[in-house]
Design a protein around this motif. Structure first.
Motif, PDB file in Angstrom:
ATOM      1  N   LEU A  42       0.830  -1.207   0.000  1.00  0.00           N
ATOM      2  CA  LEU A  42       0.000   0.000   0.000  1.00  0.00           C
ATOM      3  C   LEU A  42       0.867   1.261   0.000  1.00  0.00           C
ATOM      4  CD1 LEU A  42      -2.837  -1.058   2.482  1.00  0.00           C
ATOM      5  CD2 LEU A  42      -3.102  -0.528   0.043  1.00  0.00           C
ATOM      6  N   GLU A  43       1.924   1.245   0.787  1.00  0.00           N
ATOM      7  CA  GLU A  43       2.827   2.402   0.827  1.00  0.00           C
ATOM      8  C   GLU A  43       3.492   2.615  -0.527  1.00  0.00           C
ATOM      9  OE1 GLU A  43       6.003   4.206   3.945  1.00  0.00           O
ATOM     10  OE2 GLU A  43       6.410   2.146   3.309  1.00  0.00           O
ATOM     11  N   GLN A  44       3.928   1.522  -1.146  1.00  0.00           N
ATOM     12  CA  GLN A  44       4.561   1.621  -2.463  1.00  0.00           C
ATOM     13  C   GLN A  44       3.581   2.207  -3.483  1.00  0.00           C
ATOM     14  OE1 GLN A  44       5.937  -2.091  -4.113  1.00  0.00           O
ATOM     15  NE2 GLN A  44       7.026  -1.083  -5.762  1.00  0.00           N
ATOM     16  N   ALA A  45       2.341   1.760  -3.444  1.00  0.00           N
ATOM     17  CA  ALA A  45       1.328   2.277  -4.378  1.00  0.00           C
ATOM     18  C   ALA A  45       1.080   3.764  -4.121  1.00  0.00           C
ATOM     19  CB  ALA A  45       0.030   1.490  -4.244  1.00  0.00           C
ATOM     20  N   GLN A  46       0.946   4.143  -2.856  1.00  0.00           N
ATOM     21  CA  GLN A  46       0.715   5.551  -2.530  1.00  0.00           C
ATOM     22  C   GLN A  46       1.875   6.429  -2.974  1.00  0.00           C
ATOM     23  OE1 GLN A  46      -0.152   5.740   1.680  1.00  0.00           O
ATOM     24  NE2 GLN A  46      -2.250   5.007   1.410  1.00  0.00           N
TER      25      GLN A  46
END
Length: 194
Positions: A42-46
């Motif tokens: 999720l952090e990578q996507a954000q």
């Protein structure tokens, strides 16, 4: 409290509602590791999305989303839902190995927003919860945060002085203790090796 409520919710929802829940230390640890994998993606996507993350159609993860919806309608079969969640993460990670695609990242976040709103999961700030989850795993390794920060400072100093042998030695020593270092634009970040 030592544990974020997200861990308990994850544990309860990852088994079928008619099954008993195993609250063993090993199961808690496995839930923490699973949440770390989810929130890391999720952090990578954000971090990939530069503008608005709103999207109206999920096409890249359409098959997985349909299975999730069918599973919810079929006796609230949450173990199948969680299997699809990890299929989506694998698919996302594989897509990002070659190229960071902002549209895939947006669809990934939309998928987790939709499924997370149903499960009441995945709404924490990734950076914050990843730090909390890593601290829990760190306690189990009997390493203090202060020790890691001290080693990172020594390593950063060695790197500035272009003493890469010393820098690599510090990184390798931490890795032997189960701590991974990642050099980013924001500085060196640590995580517990999964």
């Amino acid at each position: 409290t030592d544990y974020n409520p997200e861990i308990l919710k994850y544990m309860m929802l990852s088994v079928h509602y008619r099954s008993s829940i195993n609250f063993s230390f090993k199961q808690i640890q496995q839930s923490i590791i699973s949440l770390i994998k989810i929130y890391t993606a999720l952090e990578q996507a954000q971090n990939t999305i530069k503008g608005e993350s709103n999207i109206s159609n999920i096409s890249y993860f359409k098959e997985e989303l349909e299975i999730v919806q069918t599973s919810f309608n079929n006796d609230i079969n949450t173990p199948i839902v969680f299997a699809q969640i990890f299929n989506v993460i694998r698919k996302f990670n594989n897509a990002f190995k070659n190229e960071k695609n902002e549209n895939i990242a947006k669809e990934f976040l939309a998928f987790f927003s939709l499924v997370g709103s149903i499960l009441s999961l995945f709404s924490e700030k990734p950076k914050k919860i990843l730090f909390e989850l890593n601290l829990i795993l760190l306690k189990e390794k009997n390493i203090s945060l202060k020790q890691i920060e001290t080693e990172i400072k020594k390593r950063d100093k060695s790197r500035k002085e272009k003493n890469y042998k010393e820098s690599d030695l510090i990184r390798d020593e931490l890795l032997e203790k189960g701590i991974e270092l990642k050099d980013t634009i924001d500085g060196t970040q640590w995580s517990v090796k999964l």
